[in-house]
Each structure stands twice: as structure tokens, then as C-alpha cells.
Design an enzyme around this catalytic site. Structure first.
Site, PDB file in Angstrom:
ATOM      1  N   SER A   1       1.118  -0.885  -0.064  1.00  0.00           N
ATOM      2  CA  SER A   1       0.370   0.343   0.206  1.00  0.00           C
ATOM      3  C   SER A   1       1.129   1.130   0.294  1.00  0.00           C
ATOM      4  O   SER A   1       2.583   1.207   0.099  1.00  0.00           O
ATOM      5  CB  SER A   1      -0.572  -0.164   1.307  1.00  0.00           C
ATOM      6  OG  SER A   1      -0.507   0.351   2.006  1.00  0.00           O
TER       7      SER A   1
ATOM      8  N   SER B   1       0.971   4.148   2.685  1.00  0.00           N
ATOM      9  CA  SER B   1       1.159   4.034   3.809  1.00  0.00           C
ATOM     10  C   SER B   1       2.323   4.451   4.056  1.00  0.00           C
ATOM     11  O   SER B   1       2.246   5.799   5.274  1.00  0.00           O
ATOM     12  CB  SER B   1       0.102   3.000   4.747  1.00  0.00           C
ATOM     13  OG  SER B   1       1.234   2.302   4.654  1.00  0.00           O
TER      14      SER B   1
ATOM     15  N   LYS C   1       5.250   0.492   9.882  1.00  0.00           N
ATOM     16  CA  LYS C   1       4.539   1.226  10.085  1.00  0.00           C
ATOM     17  C   LYS C   1       6.384   2.050  10.303  1.00  0.00           C
ATOM     18  O   LYS C   1       7.086   1.713  10.921  1.00  0.00           O
ATOM     19  CB  LYS C   1       3.714   1.796  10.776  1.00  0.00           C
ATOM     20  CG  LYS C   1       2.386   1.166  10.159  1.00  0.00           C
ATOM     21  CD  LYS C   1       2.425   2.004   8.931  1.00  0.00           C
ATOM     22  CE  LYS C   1       0.362   1.265   8.907  1.00  0.00           C
ATOM     23  NZ  LYS C   1       0.198   2.170   7.292  1.00  0.00           N
TER      24      LYS C   1
ATOM     25  N   SER D   1      -3.211   6.285   6.551  1.00  0.00           N
ATOM     26  CA  SER D   1      -2.729   5.334   6.873  1.00  0.00           C
ATOM     27  C   SER D   1      -3.269   4.476   7.649  1.00  0.00           C
ATOM     28  O   SER D   1      -3.855   6.034   8.605  1.00  0.00           O
ATOM     29  CB  SER D   1      -1.395   5.796   6.982  1.00  0.00           C
ATOM     30  OG  SER D   1      -0.463   4.715   8.160  1.00  0.00           O
TER      31      SER D   1
END
Length: 263
Positions: free
Chosen positions: A75, A77, A132, A221
Site C-alpha cells: 500500500s 501508507s 509503519k 494510513s
């Protein structure tokens, strides 16, 4: 569909190893007795495959479990730091050696540093891996107000760089503000979408043994702002290198990203 590749690899290694060991201990000596004065006997196909694949599976399992594991970025994010289609290497030993499958730490007391990009098992469903940036360490007080971050009462500086295009998982693009954020000494770029309403919060204290994480693409996100903290037991490792990058929209390789260190 999500599947546990680690568990599949573990079972494949154990099964082929057991077959190979059984053959070496029990069947191979009998074959030698039968083959005296005769031509070499052909191995049964299952035993032949097991003895051929076991060493390869064992090496891959050990490397993947204790040294480095490859991941694909699914993704946007973490844009602009990591792009969809980036293939990365994750360091499995920086945060301590953990047993495969059960994921129990057995060696080392090292912990993630603020600003690290970390892979972890998603707390709401640990069968999924997420990636992350670490924003808050145990004991930190975190606030996010009007798209600006505060750590322990200190405002984190964000310097505007340019207008850029962010991309979603379905290929949609939108204009975002690209900024340089200085996370208490860790400088990195972030995306901010001024047209979206941010999820503000004040003075959240990170519990002991937990971490607060966010994506660099702040308005696209799903992170600790929505589902909470990451327990130490869920940590997989630290993202260190982009070794391959595939642009799914243009159907070509992004050679300029290969070999890029991740900060």
C-alpha cells in the site's frame, strides 16, 4: 486470501527433514546390502525429493527466521519513503533473536528506536504483517493536532518541500503536500493531504512494552491512531533496504530505487 508462509515453510522443512533422516538411518543401510554386486538402486521419488529439498528449505528457513526476511510493500501508507511495489529486506536480529513460529524473544534486549520503520504483526489480527514508522516509545506522550505531531510536549518540525502526487492501492492519485519532518533528530519526508480531516488526539501515553506507529502518508494510513499500540511480542524486524521495486501501474522496474537504504 492470507496464508502463513512461515508456518508452511516450517512444516515443509520438518517433513522433508524427517523423511531424509528416516532414509539415512533405516533405509539406506538396507539398500547398500541389497545393492552388493548389483547396479545402483533408484531412490523412491518421495525420498529423492525430500533429500534434495531439505538442505535448501533448511537454509531458507534459518536465514528467514534469524537474519533477513523479504517483504513486499502492498500500500501507499509509507509514501513517499516506501512505494507500492517496493520489495524490502527486514533485519530480524536488530531487535533481538526470536524463535520462529512462536515468536518468543530468546536473545538480546535491543528495542526499536524512534523513527525506525518497523514490520510487525497487526495487533487486531496477527496473521497480517504491517509496516509503519515508530513514533512513540514506551512512556512517551504523543499528541496529533491539526496534522502536526507532538512528542513529550515538543512540536515536531515540518518544513514544506513541494506538492506531490500520492497514490492509493486502487491506483487513484491525489495531490499531497510533501514535507520534511524532523522526528527528534530522524529526518524523513511525509505526505499530508490538506483536504482530509485528520484524526486528532492529545496526550496519549505509550504503555510499557508497547509502541505507537504511524505511516508517513499521514492521511492515508491505518495505524496506531485507529487500532492502538504495537506490543513488543508482535515485532518482526526493522526495514533496512529496498532490493527490488516494481511499478505496477507502468509495468516496469524502478531501477533508481534498487539498493536504497531505508531511513
Amino acid at each position: 486470501m492470507n496464508f502463513n508462509f512461515e508456518l508452511i515453510l516450517f512444516y515443509a522443512t520438518v517433513v522433508t527433514g524427517c523423511i531424509a533422516l528416516f532414509d539415512i538411518v533405516f533405509l539406506a543401510p538396507k539398500r547398500k546390502l541389497v545393492q552388493i554386486g548389483k547396479s545402483a538402486m533408484k531412490l523412491p521419488i518421495i525420498i529423492d525429493y525430500a533429500r534434495s529439498f531439505f538442505p535448501v528449505l533448511l537454509i531458507v528457513f534459518l536465514l528467514r527466521s534469524f537474519l533477513f526476511e523479504p517483504f513486499r510493500i502492498p500500500s501507499g501508507s509509507l509514501e513517499p519513503t516506501l512505494l507500492m511495489g517496493d520489495f524490502i529486506l527486514v533485519n530480524k536480529f536488530d531487535y533481538g533473536i526470536r524463535l520462529p513460529v512462536v515468536h518468543k524473544k530468546i536473545i538480546g534486549n535491543s528495542i526499536p528506536a524512534r523513527g525506525d520503520i518497523m514490520v510487525f504483526r497487526w495487533p487486531p489480527n496477527p496473521s497480517y504483517d504491517f509496516i509503519k514508522r515508530v513514533i512513540g516509545l514506551p512512556g512517551d506522550k504523543i499528541s496529533y493536532i491539526n496534522k502536526e505531531l507532538y512528542v513529550n510536549g515538543q512540536k515536531i518540525s515540518q518544513d514544506f518541500l513541494q506538492k506531490s502526487m500520492a497514490r492509493g492501492e486502487n491506483g487513484d492519485e491525489w495531490e499531497a503536500l510533501e514535507k520534511n519532518e524532523d522526528l527528534l533528530g530522524v529526518k524523513h519526508h511525509i505526505f499530508v493531504d490538506s483536504t482530509k480531516i485528520g484524526r486528532d488526539f492529545r496526550d496519549i501515553v505509550v504503555p510499557e512494552g508497547m509502541y505507537f506507529v504511524m505511516g508517513d502518508n499521514r492521511d492515508d494510513s491505518a495505524d496506531s491512531r485507529y487500532w492502538g499500540f504495537v506490543p513488543d511480542k508482535n515485532i518482526v524486524g526493522k526495514a533496512v533496504l529496498v532490493w527490488l521495486s516494481w511499478d505496477g501501474m507502468k509495468k516496469n522496474l524502478r531501477f533508481n530505487r534498487m539498493g536504497t537504504l531505508i531511513h
